[in-house]
Design an enzyme around this catalytic site. Sequence first.
Site, PDB file in Angstrom:
ATOM      1  N   LYS A 283      -6.611  -5.054  -3.503  1.00  0.00           N
ATOM      2  CA  LYS A 283      -7.419  -5.604  -2.414  1.00  0.00           C
ATOM      3  C   LYS A 283      -8.420  -4.560  -1.933  1.00  0.00           C
ATOM      4  O   LYS A 283      -8.299  -3.380  -2.235  1.00  0.00           O
ATOM      5  CB  LYS A 283      -6.521  -6.052  -1.261  1.00  0.00           C
ATOM      6  CG  LYS A 283      -5.673  -4.946  -0.647  1.00  0.00           C
ATOM      7  CD  LYS A 283      -4.669  -5.504   0.342  1.00  0.00           C
ATOM      8  CE  LYS A 283      -3.795  -4.441   0.961  1.00  0.00           C
ATOM      9  NZ  LYS A 283      -4.511  -3.484   1.825  1.00  0.00           N
TER      10      LYS A 283
ATOM     11  N   ASP B 291       0.791  -1.241   0.000  1.00  0.00           N
ATOM     12  CA  ASP B 291       0.000   0.000   0.000  1.00  0.00           C
ATOM     13  C   ASP B 291       0.820   1.287   0.000  1.00  0.00           C
ATOM     14  O   ASP B 291       0.515   2.235   0.727  1.00  0.00           O
ATOM     15  CB  ASP B 291      -0.958   0.011   1.194  1.00  0.00           C
ATOM     16  CG  ASP B 291      -1.969  -1.113   1.148  1.00  0.00           C
ATOM     17  OD1 ASP B 291      -1.997  -1.860   0.155  1.00  0.00           O
ATOM     18  OD2 ASP B 291      -2.725  -1.253   2.125  1.00  0.00           O
TER      19      ASP B 291
ATOM     20  N   CYS C  20      -2.238  -2.969   7.667  1.00  0.00           N
ATOM     21  CA  CYS C  20      -2.110  -3.822   6.482  1.00  0.00           C
ATOM     22  C   CYS C  20      -0.821  -4.639   6.464  1.00  0.00           C
ATOM     23  O   CYS C  20      -0.829  -5.789   6.027  1.00  0.00           O
ATOM     24  CB  CYS C  20      -2.241  -2.970   5.226  1.00  0.00           C
ATOM     25  SG  CYS C  20      -3.887  -2.226   5.075  1.00  0.00           S
TER      26      CYS C  20
END
Length: 216
Positions: free
Chosen positions: A118, A20, A163
């Site tokens: 995702k 991310d 995450c």
Amino acid sequence: MTPPLSRLPDDPRVALLVIDMQYDFMPGGALAVAEGDALVPIINRLGAQFRNVVLAQDWHPRDHVSFASSHAGRAPFDNITLPYGTQTLWPDHCVQGSHGAQLHAGLDIPHAQLTLRKGCNAGIDSYSAFVEADRATRTGLAGYLSERGIDSVYVVGLALDFCVAWTALDARSAGFNTWVIADACKAIDLNGSLDQAWKDMALAGVTRIDSAALTS
């Protein structure tokens, strides 16, 4: 802890998972992680050491269930209960096709083999790159890595206590040897979440290292 020689970055059985590294998680973004942009050169240097690299990318529809804006009377960082459990509500972030959802332009790992998106399911959040927050819906990453003969992963990126940690925990659950490179991550640290993440990862057998361990 220095990883075993058979699992150094240039081993074909090893992959770097970059989590991310997107504009909405950078300073000035919708869900900014302090100094998140400072990771870009560190991750670029690490990426150059690995044969196998996977980039994970949050990719939410506009009405995603994790957005506070999707729940009347709720504010970011409130907690609600959804069918799959407790959900922290976030500011709208990483909306599909938006600038905030784009990977940082300075990220320079041209040999990365896969970008895994995702959080695409409007009704389920997805911190982990392996399993969504309902703990049942799989992204396919474990199968992809296993089919390629990869049995070990190093995890870097944003945010360490969400995450990155969830990805590392699910990597261990799926049977992968797992390291988190601490100085290649930054955390949100929401209500003690960073300390809890490190404790959870240690209990699961995730190894914490710094990037220097890979070059010493």
